[in-house]
Design an enzyme around this catalytic site. Sequence first.
Site, PDB file in Angstrom:
ATOM      1  N   HIS A 130       9.432  -6.175   7.536  1.00 55.59           N
ATOM      2  CA  HIS A 130       9.761  -6.074   6.110  1.00 55.59           C
ATOM      3  C   HIS A 130       9.153  -4.809   5.504  1.00 55.59           C
ATOM      4  O   HIS A 130       9.855  -4.014   4.865  1.00 55.59           O
ATOM      5  CB  HIS A 130       9.236  -7.317   5.376  1.00 55.59           C
ATOM      6  CG  HIS A 130       9.500  -7.308   3.907  1.00 55.59           C
ATOM      7  ND1 HIS A 130      10.545  -8.005   3.329  1.00 55.59           N
ATOM      8  CD2 HIS A 130       8.859  -6.683   2.878  1.00 55.59           C
ATOM      9  CE1 HIS A 130      10.530  -7.795   2.017  1.00 55.59           C
ATOM     10  NE2 HIS A 130       9.514  -7.013   1.725  1.00 55.59           N
ATOM     11  N   GLU A 131       7.862  -4.637   5.702  1.00 56.56           N
ATOM     12  CA  GLU A 131       7.207  -3.472   5.114  1.00 56.56           C
ATOM     13  C   GLU A 131       7.700  -2.175   5.754  1.00 56.56           C
ATOM     14  O   GLU A 131       7.789  -1.137   5.084  1.00 56.56           O
ATOM     15  CB  GLU A 131       5.689  -3.592   5.239  1.00 56.56           C
ATOM     16  CG  GLU A 131       5.081  -4.787   4.514  1.00 56.56           C
ATOM     17  CD  GLU A 131       5.474  -4.875   3.041  1.00 56.56           C
ATOM     18  OE1 GLU A 131       5.797  -3.830   2.438  1.00 56.56           O
ATOM     19  OE2 GLU A 131       5.466  -5.991   2.490  1.00 56.56           O
ATOM     20  N   HIS A 134      10.776  -1.117   3.976  1.00 51.92           N
ATOM     21  CA  HIS A 134      10.411  -0.337   2.781  1.00 51.92           C
ATOM     22  C   HIS A 134      10.011   1.080   3.192  1.00 51.92           C
ATOM     23  O   HIS A 134      10.380   2.062   2.529  1.00 51.92           O
ATOM     24  CB  HIS A 134       9.228  -0.994   2.072  1.00 51.92           C
ATOM     25  CG  HIS A 134       9.580  -2.167   1.216  1.00 51.92           C
ATOM     26  ND1 HIS A 134      10.574  -2.135   0.259  1.00 51.92           N
ATOM     27  CD2 HIS A 134       9.028  -3.410   1.132  1.00 51.92           C
ATOM     28  CE1 HIS A 134      10.637  -3.304  -0.362  1.00 51.92           C
ATOM     29  NE2 HIS A 134       9.711  -4.100   0.156  1.00 51.92           N
ATOM     30  N   HIS A 137      12.877   3.237   3.841  1.00 49.92           N
ATOM     31  CA  HIS A 137      13.509   3.593   2.574  1.00 49.92           C
ATOM     32  C   HIS A 137      12.854   4.860   2.000  1.00 49.92           C
ATOM     33  O   HIS A 137      13.529   5.725   1.429  1.00 49.92           O
ATOM     34  CB  HIS A 137      13.372   2.429   1.580  1.00 49.92           C
ATOM     35  CG  HIS A 137      14.366   2.438   0.485  1.00 49.92           C
ATOM     36  ND1 HIS A 137      14.366   1.498  -0.533  1.00 49.92           N
ATOM     37  CD2 HIS A 137      15.403   3.269   0.194  1.00 49.92           C
ATOM     38  CE1 HIS A 137      15.352   1.748  -1.368  1.00 49.92           C
ATOM     39  NE2 HIS A 137      15.992   2.811  -0.955  1.00 49.92           N
TER      40      HIS A 137
END
Length: 346
Positions: A130-131, A134, A137
């Site tokens: 998940h991180e 990010h 991104h």
Amino acid sequence: AEKLRQIRANFDDAAIKPYLSLDHMIDAAFDCATRLFGVSFTERKDIPVWHPDVRVWEVRDRAGRHKALFYGDYFARPSKRSGAWMTSLRDQQKLDGDIAPLVINVCNFSKGADGEPSLLSPDDARTLFHEFGHGLHGMLSDVTYPSLSGTSVFTDFVELPSQLYEHWQEQPQVLRQFARHYQTGEPLPDDLLKRFIAARKFNQGFATVEFVASALIDLEFHTQPAAASRDVRAFERAELEKIGMPAEISLRHRPQQFGHIFSGDHYASGYYSYMWSEVMDADAFGAFEEAGNIFDPAVARRLHDDIYASGGSRDPEDAYVAFRGREPEPDALLRRRGLLETPEAA
């Protein structure tokens, strides 16, 4: 709920933990990024860090050009805030030259005993992906203005790249390659893999109702006149009765302590956005499933250009439609949670 999961799904997190070492899951996250976006990761020991535990990787694009530096601060320590998050020391931008980002992932995993690797629970492994979503991104951002760089997007849209990336962590072909026993090196047994995947859908009806109830209460506080909620307990009872809340499912967040309701404009009446992000990530991964390849090059190129690289330079709806060819469909979330039959099952 955990005892019931062990009985019905025949799965216990402790059974898979020996196969989920931190280093292998980092390798898995990097490998998926390489296969999707063509970026490569080379660890650098010569770059200053704020703690000896912090690791740094140089990120390069397909052509071998410097793209970013990625910092991983993975272990808990007394001086560190709890939780997991992504941040940056410098954002990508082109306003003052072609500036490469310096991106950080922070987690709070437990260190292994002396000489032993850090072993992750399934939730920890999902958090790492998940991180890192990010982080991608931020690292893949390709915009002019720093104010629109990377994760500088709307609340619901900022969780799309991160929650979407979680899907690869639970894919059988990824787990078969990287989930290996930390002592023997043996791959994850197929039986355990199947039980792990099946257990992900356990109790999703309860979780969905629990979340939706909190989101609806949040919205009602902000759409009705202030006088309607002077008696908070009575307001809560009336709203739960109106939506037919099952008595067996209590609210996870009671209004008296629900920070999302009144903590500021960023969260007020926005709790629903987390589930809307899940709709988008489930629907977006569906593009790869429909292509029959979780690393399909054409789908990955659209994902890169329209979602990960565009930052806040495009309207989120326009960006999503450019990637998917249509708006997201809520049924995708219901299928992912096991609450709707797949076409094959039907």
